[in-house]
Scaffold this motif. Structure first.
Motif, PDB file in Angstrom:
ATOM      1  N   LYS A  68     -27.831 -20.850  97.807  1.00 14.64           N
ATOM      2  CA  LYS A  68     -27.592 -22.303  98.060  1.00 14.64           C
ATOM      3  C   LYS A  68     -28.342 -23.148  99.047  1.00 14.64           C
ATOM      4  CE  LYS A  68     -24.930 -23.035  94.859  1.00 14.64           C
ATOM      5  NZ  LYS A  68     -25.517 -23.672  93.699  1.00 14.64           N
ATOM      6  N   ARG A  69     -28.485 -22.386 100.298  1.00 15.33           N
ATOM      7  CA  ARG A  69     -29.757 -23.002 101.167  1.00 15.33           C
ATOM      8  C   ARG A  69     -30.932 -23.166 100.875  1.00 15.33           C
ATOM      9  NH1 ARG A  69     -26.581 -19.561 104.684  1.00 15.33           N
ATOM     10  NH2 ARG A  69     -28.126 -17.933 104.716  1.00 15.33           N
ATOM     11  N   GLU A  70     -31.439 -22.037  99.908  1.00 13.63           N
ATOM     12  CA  GLU A  70     -32.838 -22.153  99.728  1.00 13.63           C
ATOM     13  C   GLU A  70     -32.878 -23.326  98.521  1.00 13.63           C
ATOM     14  OE1 GLU A  70     -33.507 -18.393  98.150  1.00 13.63           O
ATOM     15  OE2 GLU A  70     -33.641 -17.316  99.907  1.00 13.63           O
ATOM     16  N   GLU A  71     -31.890 -23.421  97.718  1.00 15.38           N
ATOM     17  CA  GLU A  71     -31.889 -24.535  96.735  1.00 15.38           C
ATOM     18  C   GLU A  71     -32.045 -25.775  97.247  1.00 15.38           C
ATOM     19  OE1 GLU A  71     -28.413 -24.659  93.925  1.00 15.38           O
ATOM     20  OE2 GLU A  71     -29.367 -23.396  92.536  1.00 15.38           O
ATOM     21  N   SER A  72     -31.112 -26.115  98.407  1.00 14.67           N
ATOM     22  CA  SER A  72     -31.019 -27.689  98.911  1.00 14.67           C
ATOM     23  C   SER A  72     -32.313 -27.630  99.826  1.00 14.67           C
ATOM     24  CB  SER A  72     -29.828 -27.393  99.811  1.00 14.67           C
ATOM     25  OG  SER A  72     -29.909 -26.735 100.710  1.00 14.67           O
ATOM     26  N   ALA A  73     -32.949 -26.582  99.925  1.00 17.13           N
ATOM     27  CA  ALA A  73     -34.202 -27.032 101.082  1.00 17.13           C
ATOM     28  C   ALA A  73     -35.306 -27.248 100.171  1.00 17.13           C
ATOM     29  CB  ALA A  73     -34.426 -25.557 101.947  1.00 17.13           C
ATOM     30  N   GLY A  74     -35.094 -26.657  98.969  1.00 15.73           N
ATOM     31  CA  GLY A  74     -36.592 -26.637  98.107  1.00 15.73           C
ATOM     32  C   GLY A  74     -36.470 -27.920  97.086  1.00 15.73           C
TER      33      GLY A  74
END
Length: 74
Positions: A68-74
């Protein structure tokens, strides 16, 4: 949730192997599976036999949160 085609699964699987192992070792890994008799079901039975449900749950939550963190960062 969309069901992936076999082609998509193969592509994503190879992509994951290359990302984790590098191209040469990914190909070596596939070659090893092709040469040896590999019983996925038996392997899966023993894969997490030392883990408790709690440790598996915690690992799943950690991966979900990281995703989820990667998704929101990208």
């Amino acid at each position: 949730m969309m069901i992936k085609t076999e082609t998509q699964i193969r592509y994503e699987g190879m992509e994951a192997l290359v990302k984790q192992l590098g191209m040469i070792d990914a190909e070596r890994f596939i070659s090893l599976l092709s040469r040896e008799r590999f019983d996925y079901t038996e392997w899966q039975r023993h894969l997490w036999e030392q883990d408790t449900m709690e440790t598996m749950y915690q690992r799943a939550v950690a991966r979900w949160n990281a995703h989820k963190r990667e998704e929101s960062a990208g």
